[in-house]
Motif scaffolding. Structure first.
Motif, short mmCIF file in Angstrom:
data_model
loop_
_atom_site.label_atom_id
_atom_site.label_comp_id
_atom_site.label_asym_id
_atom_site.label_seq_id
_atom_site.Cartn_x
_atom_site.Cartn_y
_atom_site.Cartn_z
N PHE A 266 0.73 -1.31 -0.05
CA PHE A 266 0.10 -0.45 0.57
C PHE A 266 1.01 1.16 -0.10
O PHE A 266 0.71 1.72 1.08
CB PHE A 266 -0.82 0.23 1.40
CG PHE A 266 -1.72 -1.93 1.34
CD1 PHE A 266 -2.73 -1.13 0.80
CD2 PHE A 266 -1.11 -2.53 1.67
CE1 PHE A 266 -3.68 -2.63 0.96
CE2 PHE A 266 -2.54 -3.26 1.94
CZ PHE A 266 -3.53 -3.64 1.22
N VAL A 267 1.34 2.05 -1.27
CA VAL A 267 1.84 2.81 -1.41
C VAL A 267 1.08 4.23 -1.58
O VAL A 267 1.97 5.11 -1.15
CB VAL A 267 3.25 2.73 -2.49
CG1 VAL A 267 4.36 3.64 -2.64
CG2 VAL A 267 3.74 1.63 -2.30
N ALA A 288 6.61 9.45 7.14
CA ALA A 288 7.46 8.24 8.02
C ALA A 288 7.16 7.48 6.47
O ALA A 288 5.35 6.79 7.46
CB ALA A 288 6.70 8.84 9.46
N ILE A 289 7.84 6.69 6.54
CA ILE A 289 6.72 5.43 5.83
C ILE A 289 7.92 4.16 5.98
O ILE A 289 9.32 4.21 5.79
CB ILE A 289 7.07 5.47 4.06
CG1 ILE A 289 8.23 6.52 3.27
CG2 ILE A 289 5.76 6.44 3.86
CD1 ILE A 289 7.85 6.56 1.89
N PRO A 290 8.17 2.72 5.32
CA PRO A 290 8.94 2.21 4.93
C PRO A 290 9.87 2.48 4.19
O PRO A 290 9.67 2.85 2.81
CB PRO A 290 8.10 1.09 5.20
CG PRO A 290 6.84 0.87 5.20
CD PRO A 290 6.54 2.09 5.27
N PRO A 295 11.70 5.79 -2.70
CA PRO A 295 12.35 5.46 -4.21
C PRO A 295 10.70 6.19 -4.71
O PRO A 295 10.60 7.44 -5.46
CB PRO A 295 13.12 4.71 -4.58
CG PRO A 295 13.26 3.46 -3.26
CD PRO A 295 12.31 3.98 -1.98
N MET A 296 9.71 5.07 -4.11
CA MET A 296 8.46 5.20 -4.92
C MET A 296 7.85 6.19 -4.92
O MET A 296 6.97 7.19 -6.09
CB MET A 296 8.02 3.66 -5.17
CG MET A 296 6.53 4.16 -6.11
SD MET A 296 5.91 2.55 -6.11
CE MET A 296 7.10 1.29 -6.23
N PHE A 306 11.18 13.87 3.90
CA PHE A 306 10.92 12.92 4.07
C PHE A 306 11.58 11.55 4.50
O PHE A 306 12.81 11.81 5.54
CB PHE A 306 11.06 11.37 2.28
CG PHE A 306 10.03 11.35 1.83
CD1 PHE A 306 9.09 10.06 1.28
CD2 PHE A 306 10.03 12.24 0.93
CE1 PHE A 306 8.29 10.79 0.07
CE2 PHE A 306 9.14 12.38 -0.54
CZ PHE A 306 8.01 11.26 -0.03
N LEU A 307 11.09 10.60 5.93
CA LEU A 307 11.76 9.66 7.09
C LEU A 307 11.16 8.07 6.16
O LEU A 307 10.46 7.82 7.16
CB LEU A 307 10.92 10.75 8.26
CG LEU A 307 11.77 10.04 9.68
CD1 LEU A 307 12.70 10.28 9.42
CD2 LEU A 307 10.82 9.94 10.51
#
Length: 521
Positions: A266-267, A288-290, A295-296, A306-307
């Motif tokens: 779930f991007v 804050a994302i995995p 990159p996507m 981004f974190l």
């Protein structure tokens, strides 16, 4: 504007008659006069053929006034009395007597056949439903059910105007027990009714308008009814809820929102949330994302910060919380859940994350709601402001109920949960309901199937977070976001169709809506 149930309106009518001294026959006269004004305003032709279907209660009394006043205007309406005239009592009887003493014509159903009534309906341009009114609490009986069935054959073919509420719809909960009139427009008195926004109600009321009949709306406050009555979200209420933007402001002025979410599968969800937050005015948004999806996400949303965090099997790992903890003081609010999905040890992860916050407002959405469902005591004790945004399925899981049980009494469910757990709750659905820990309830009258697509809720979450980051209170953030989100979807559907509105279209529509408002100091 307040929203009334049957009991509240009865108390207000009673107060007007007994304490203010305005007789019921006068209120009935005023009601009929207002409906006539709307008939003339909406008439499909210069000299329409009007048929007034009157029942035996006060709603029928309104119908008698409507028919008489139309005759006074030089029109030739047909009054159809659907019950035995001996059943007419009280104020309605007074107006029926006035009508008959003038020798004006009446079609008595008991002396004619349903087929003869159908012939009259065929000739009409406008059908007035003054059959049952707000007192319905049981299935409609014959022959009235047969009459309503015939009336509904003209849905979208003729102008069907219901007086106060479509006959057969409960004014308290919107339920239709068997059959109800499918109105083109409902002219209601003083306040809209709760049934307009619950259960089947929205399918039957058509367009609605509340008109003044000399029952002062302030009586609701005097009788202390307003504290328990839901409030309608209106444009003026929204304008007072959207955080104002000073012309000299900069990115720091407008807050920094943190969006925590996303997973390998779930991007898009957290991206929609971040983009909506930025398009709603937040100065800065950090995602804050995995780390594997960074990159996507960065390619699709370069406006965000981004974190990227440590992960395990496409989900946040325990180490991710330690990576975020030293940075949390930077953020004015947090949104958690979009695209996060469910994962092993996810409940512990979300619990640890909430515990590590420094009491910023937090919007809990999507799978974060599921992962917190067993730790609601933590939410209740949280010193900040917690906002839950469940759809009915998520609400059912939070309360260990079925979706049917949630939908059975949406207002009560929302109000009870918000008070019991000290949260601000936005219960999604065809008519969104907002409840506060203090017991206030708001209903959003906008929104339709254009919003029925994956990602729409993620957009709403971003808007709420954005308004929080800009300094709006939780309740104002929910009011403004739910209204603007719904209106954006509706307006985009006018050009893209309800089929084709996508989350990014709604985000684009947010800017249009905000551009139409007066949100600058």
């Amino acid at each position: 504007m307040l929203i009334a149930g049957q009991k509240e309106m009865q108390q207000m009518d009673q107060y007007t008659m007994e304490k203010l001294g305005l007789p019921g026959v006068v209120l009935m006269e005023n009601a009929g006069a207002k409906v006539v004004e709307e008939i003339l305003a909406d008439s499909p032709c210069d000299n329409p053929r009007v048929i007034v279907l009157a029942g035996g209660g006060n709603n029928g009394g309104d119908g008698f006034v409507i028919a008489r006043r139309l005759w006074d205007l030089g029109m030739e309406p047909l009054l159809c009395l659907l019950v035995n005239p001996d059943r007419i009592k009280g104020d309605a009887k007074v107006h029926l007597n006035v009508y008959t003493k003038r020798g004006l014509p009446i079609f008595y159903l008991q002396e004619n056949t349903l087929e003869e009534l159908r012939n009259e309906l065929n000739q009409a341009d406008i059908i007035i439903d003054a059959i049952l009114g707000t007192g319905v609490n049981r299935p409609v009986q014959e022959p009235l059910s047969q009459v309503i069935s015939m009336v509904n054959e003209y849905e979208r073919k003729k102008l069907l105007i219901s007086v106060d509420i479509p006959s057969g719809v409960s004014s308290d909960n919107g339920k239709v027990n068997g059959i109800a009139v499918k109105a083109t427009k409902t002219i209601t008195f003083v306040f809209p009714k709760k049934g307009f926004f619950l259960h089947d109600g929205p399918k039957y009321i058509g367009e609605w308008k509340a008109v003044d009949i000399s029952v002062p709306p302030t009586i609701a406050i005097e009788l202390e009814l307003g504290l328990a009555m839901p409030k309608l979200i209106t444009e003026s209420l929204v304008k007072g809820s959207v955080p104002l933007r000073p012309k000299h402001g900069h990115k720091g002025t407008f807050g920094h929102a943190l969006v925590v979410g996303g997973s390998r599968s779930f991007v898009g969800a957290p991206i929609f949330t971040a983009r909506a937050a930025l398009h709603s005015g937040a100065g800065l948004v950090t995602l804050a994302i995995p780390e594997s999806i960074y990159p996507m996400a960065a390619a699709q949303n370069p406006e965000s910060l981004f974190l990227p965090l440590s992960e395990e099997d496409g989900h946040f790992s325990e180490k991710a919380i330690d990576e975020m903890a030293p940075l949390l003081h930077q953020f004015d609010c947090v949104a958690i859940g979009p695209g996060m999905s469910r994962f092993p040890r996810g409940e512990e992860w979300v619990k640890s994350f909430v515990t590590s916050l420094i009491h910023q407002p937090i919007v809990v959405d999507a799978d974060a709601l599921y992962l917190l469902r067993n730790d609601l005591d933590l939410v209740r004790q949280y010193k900040g402001n917690v906002l839950f945004t469940p759809h009915p399925g998520e609400m059912a899981r939070l309360m260990n109920l079925t979706v049917k049980e949630v939908e059975e009494d949406r207002i009560k469910i929302a109000k009870t949960f918000a008070k019991d757990h000290n949260v601000y709750l936005l219960l999604k659905g065809h008519r969104t309901i907002i409840a506060t820990p203090d017991g206030d309830v708001y209903i959003n009258p906008y929104g339709h199937d254009a919003l029925g697509k994956g990602g729409s809720g993620d957009v709403l979450t971003g808007m709420i977070a954005s308004f929080l980051a800009q300094g709006a209170s939780p309740v104002h953030s929910l009011i403004a976001a739910s209204y603007i989100h719904a209106r954006a979807g509706e307006e985009k559907a006018k050009t893209l169709s309800s089929y084709g509105v996508m989350p990014l279209d709604i985000i684009d529509g947010i800017r249009d809506q905000l551009n139409n408002g007066s949100y600058r100091l």
